[in-house]
Design a protein around this motif. Sequence first.
Motif, short mmCIF file in Angstrom:
data_model
loop_
_atom_site.label_atom_id
_atom_site.label_comp_id
_atom_site.label_asym_id
_atom_site.label_seq_id
_atom_site.Cartn_x
_atom_site.Cartn_y
_atom_site.Cartn_z
N ILE A 14 0.84 -1.20 0.00
CA ILE A 14 0.00 0.00 0.00
C ILE A 14 0.87 1.25 0.00
N LEU A 15 1.93 1.25 0.81
CA LEU A 15 2.84 2.40 0.83
C LEU A 15 3.49 2.62 -0.53
N ASN A 16 3.85 1.55 -1.20
CA ASN A 16 4.42 1.68 -2.55
C ASN A 16 3.42 2.31 -3.51
N ILE A 17 2.18 1.90 -3.43
CA ILE A 17 1.14 2.48 -4.28
C ILE A 17 0.94 3.96 -3.95
N LEU A 18 0.90 4.27 -2.65
CA LEU A 18 0.68 5.65 -2.22
C LEU A 18 1.81 6.58 -2.65
N SER A 19 3.00 6.05 -2.83
CA SER A 19 4.12 6.89 -3.23
C SER A 19 3.93 7.46 -4.64
N CYS A 20 3.02 6.88 -5.41
CA CYS A 20 2.74 7.36 -6.77
C CYS A 20 1.71 8.47 -6.80
N ILE A 21 0.99 8.67 -5.70
CA ILE A 21 -0.08 9.67 -5.66
C ILE A 21 0.50 11.03 -5.34
N LYS A 22 0.25 11.99 -6.22
CA LYS A 22 0.81 13.33 -6.06
C LYS A 22 -0.26 14.40 -5.85
N LYS A 23 -1.49 14.17 -6.28
CA LYS A 23 -2.54 15.18 -6.23
C LYS A 23 -3.48 14.94 -5.06
N ASP A 24 -3.91 16.04 -4.44
CA ASP A 24 -4.85 15.94 -3.32
C ASP A 24 -6.15 15.27 -3.73
N GLU A 25 -6.63 15.57 -4.93
CA GLU A 25 -7.90 14.96 -5.36
C GLU A 25 -7.78 13.46 -5.55
N ASP A 26 -6.57 12.98 -5.88
CA ASP A 26 -6.36 11.54 -5.98
C ASP A 26 -6.40 10.89 -4.60
N VAL A 27 -5.92 11.58 -3.58
CA VAL A 27 -5.99 11.08 -2.21
C VAL A 27 -7.45 10.96 -1.78
N VAL A 28 -8.24 11.97 -2.11
CA VAL A 28 -9.67 11.95 -1.78
C VAL A 28 -10.36 10.79 -2.48
N ALA A 29 -10.05 10.58 -3.75
CA ALA A 29 -10.67 9.48 -4.50
C ALA A 29 -10.26 8.13 -3.93
N LEU A 30 -8.98 7.98 -3.58
CA LEU A 30 -8.51 6.73 -3.01
C LEU A 30 -9.17 6.48 -1.66
N LYS A 31 -9.30 7.52 -0.86
CA LYS A 31 -9.96 7.38 0.44
C LYS A 31 -11.38 6.87 0.26
N SER A 32 -12.08 7.38 -0.74
CA SER A 32 -13.45 6.94 -1.01
C SER A 32 -13.49 5.46 -1.37
N VAL A 33 -12.56 5.02 -2.18
CA VAL A 33 -12.49 3.61 -2.58
C VAL A 33 -12.21 2.73 -1.36
N ILE A 34 -11.30 3.17 -0.51
CA ILE A 34 -10.97 2.39 0.68
C ILE A 34 -12.16 2.31 1.63
N VAL A 35 -12.87 3.41 1.80
CA VAL A 35 -14.06 3.41 2.66
C VAL A 35 -15.12 2.45 2.10
N GLN A 36 -15.32 2.46 0.79
CA GLN A 36 -16.28 1.54 0.18
C GLN A 36 -15.86 0.09 0.39
N PHE A 37 -14.56 -0.19 0.24
CA PHE A 37 -14.03 -1.54 0.46
C PHE A 37 -14.28 -2.00 1.90
N LEU A 38 -13.93 -1.14 2.86
CA LEU A 38 -14.11 -1.50 4.27
C LEU A 38 -15.59 -1.66 4.63
N ASN A 39 -16.43 -0.81 4.06
CA ASN A 39 -17.87 -0.91 4.29
C ASN A 39 -18.41 -2.24 3.76
N SER A 40 -17.95 -2.65 2.60
CA SER A 40 -18.37 -3.92 2.03
C SER A 40 -17.96 -5.08 2.93
N ARG A 41 -16.72 -5.04 3.43
CA ARG A 41 -16.26 -6.09 4.34
C ARG A 41 -17.10 -6.12 5.62
#
Length: 73
Positions: A14-41
């Motif tokens: 995950i840290l390796n993937i995060l090192s590629c993210i440079k834009k704040d809006e990408d962080v927001v989008a990734l956070k949304s995906v992670i929240v959806q994943f955790l909600n599904s679990r």
Amino acid sequence: MEQQMKITPAQYEILNILSCIKKDEDVVALKSVIVQFLNSRLQNEMERLWENGTLTEEKVSAWSHEHMRTPYK
């Protein structure tokens, strides 16, 4: 005694993937995906507990009467 935290292989990935993210809006989008994943679990686990009888209507009702706040001094 100082406690050291160990990074698991999954966390390292995950840290390796995060090192590629440079834009704040990408962080927001990734956070949304992670929240959806955790909600599904969580939903899947709640359904499993409901189906095997661990979670019941009586237990859910009892929770409404519990005081679960952290006491503050």
